[in-house]
Design a protein around this motif. Structure first.
Motif, PDB file in Angstrom:
ATOM      1  N   PHE A 187      45.719  46.060  39.057  1.00 56.70           N
ATOM      2  CA  PHE A 187      44.412  46.264  38.422  1.00 56.70           C
ATOM      3  C   PHE A 187      43.743  44.918  38.138  1.00 56.70           C
ATOM      4  N   PHE A 222      38.761  49.229  35.532  1.00 56.76           N
ATOM      5  CA  PHE A 222      40.068  48.578  35.665  1.00 56.76           C
ATOM      6  C   PHE A 222      40.616  48.122  34.313  1.00 56.76           C
ATOM      7  N   SER A 255      43.603  52.477  41.868  1.00 58.25           N
ATOM      8  CA  SER A 255      42.551  51.471  42.091  1.00 58.25           C
ATOM      9  C   SER A 255      41.539  51.961  43.124  1.00 58.25           C
TER      10      SER A 255
END
Length: 351
Positions: free
Chosen positions: A82, A134, A165
């Motif tokens: 992330f 994120f 993601s």
């Protein structure tokens, strides 16, 4: 008061205003109230220096962070995936800043065409809402690792982080895509709107309110819930590693700064600015328009700072970056000490 003709163009957005002077005065015929003056030169004075500073600091910090992660790719943990994507969103936005700076240096004249105008605004939205997404993922993973360590041990892999993601990128793209269908340039192609023209501002306000709810408010509540629970757990349990406690608390401080300085003011003031433009379209003139306008421009500068502040997450959300940074500081200190000792050695040889 003597009645003046109503100015149909929004004086709250310099990109959509056609006033020829620095200040614009309007009057609501129905309420017979004179609007306050608006300084349209303020964005041109305030934003370029901020963007230049963000570009330099952000590019150096994110470049260093991404390089350290790529050099140690096999050591990447779940959270670092992330962090890596967070850096990509920053670089994507930073590369568009020189064009925005040129736009303001040329007295808000856009010379790069309608398509590239939409691309620059799209990259900004990817950066903003990708960063929020994120950071939220990092918060959830920290929450699971601290509050439910036994339940998630061995169940969360790098593959899971990669899949999540990709989903974040897709979600942010879907949220940002409708923005590109709104008018982003003036009829003569000399302006590049941050939002859209006055013709569609009421419809855009409805769209952006929904975007604020899904792209900002919900992630904010998730982040607050996760770290609220983390803090309670860290305070109650004494057997938790002190280093983990420190990293978690520092990451919490970074997130609080990012949301308080960059994200919250931006969303509140952008929606207020859009609402004030809708009111003006309805020929309603209120005294707080000028304040909202100036505050809105300041919030645009503050929200761009997230690309320079996000690299702080590398220090506390990454296992690799702190060691790299310590090594860099040690090399710099050794270089300074060598330079300082050289003149002393030369003077001793001459004696």
């Amino acid at each position: 008061h003597t009645s003046r003709p109503w100015v149909a163009h929004s004086f709250l957005d310099p990109d959509t205003s056609t006033c020829s002077s620095t200040f614009c005065f309007t009057e609501d015929r129905m309420n017979n109230t004179t609007c306050h003056s608006i300084d349209f030169d303020f964005p041109g004075r305030f934003l370029p220096p901020v963007y230049i500073l963000v570009f330099i600091i952000g590019l150096v910090a994110n470049g260093w962070g991404l390089k350290s992660l790529l050099q140690n790719w096999k050591k990447l943990g779940n959270v670092n995936v992330f962090v890596f994507n967070l850096g990509l969103t920053d670089v994507l936005y930073l590369l568009t800043l020189p064009f925005i700076v040129v736009y303001y240096f040329m007295d808000s004249t856009w010379v790069f065409g309608d398509t590239f105008c939409k691309i620059t605004r799209f990259c900004f939205n990817l950066n903003l809402y990708g960063s929020i997404g994120f950071l939220t993922c990092i918060s959830v993973y920290r929450y699971l690792a601290i509050v439910h360590p036994m339940k998630v041990m061995g169940r969360l892999s790098v593959t899971h982080s990669v899949v999540i993601s990709v989903l974040v990128w897709l979600l942010v793209s879907v949220q940002s895509l409708p923005d590109m269908f709104y008018t982003k340039t003036s009829i003569n192609m000399t302006k590049c709107y941050d939002t859209t023209s006055d013709v569609y501002v009421e419809d855009y306000l409805k769209y952006y309110l929904g975007w604020t709810l899904t792209g900002f408010c919900i992630p904010l509540l998730i982040t607050l819930g996760c770290y609220g629970h983390v803090i309670v757990t860290l305070c109650r349990k004494e057997n938790i590693d002190k280093v983990l406690k420190q990293k978690s608390l520092m990451l919490l401080v970074i997130l609080v700064v990012l949301f308080s300085v960059c994200y919250i003011p931006y969303h509140i003031l952008k929606n207020l600015n859009l609402w004030s433009r809708v009111l003006q379209q309805r020929r309603t003139c209120l005294g707080w328009y000028d304040t909202v306008y100036i505050a809105r421009q300041i919030s645009r500068g503050l929200v761009s700072l997230n690309s320079a502040l996000n690299p702080l997450v590398y220090l506390h959300g990454s296992e690799v970056a702190p060691a790299q940074l310590r090594k860099l500081f040690q090399q710099a200190r050794q270089a300074v000490m060598r330079q300082a000792s050289t003149p002393t050695q030369m003077s001793l040889m001459q004696m």
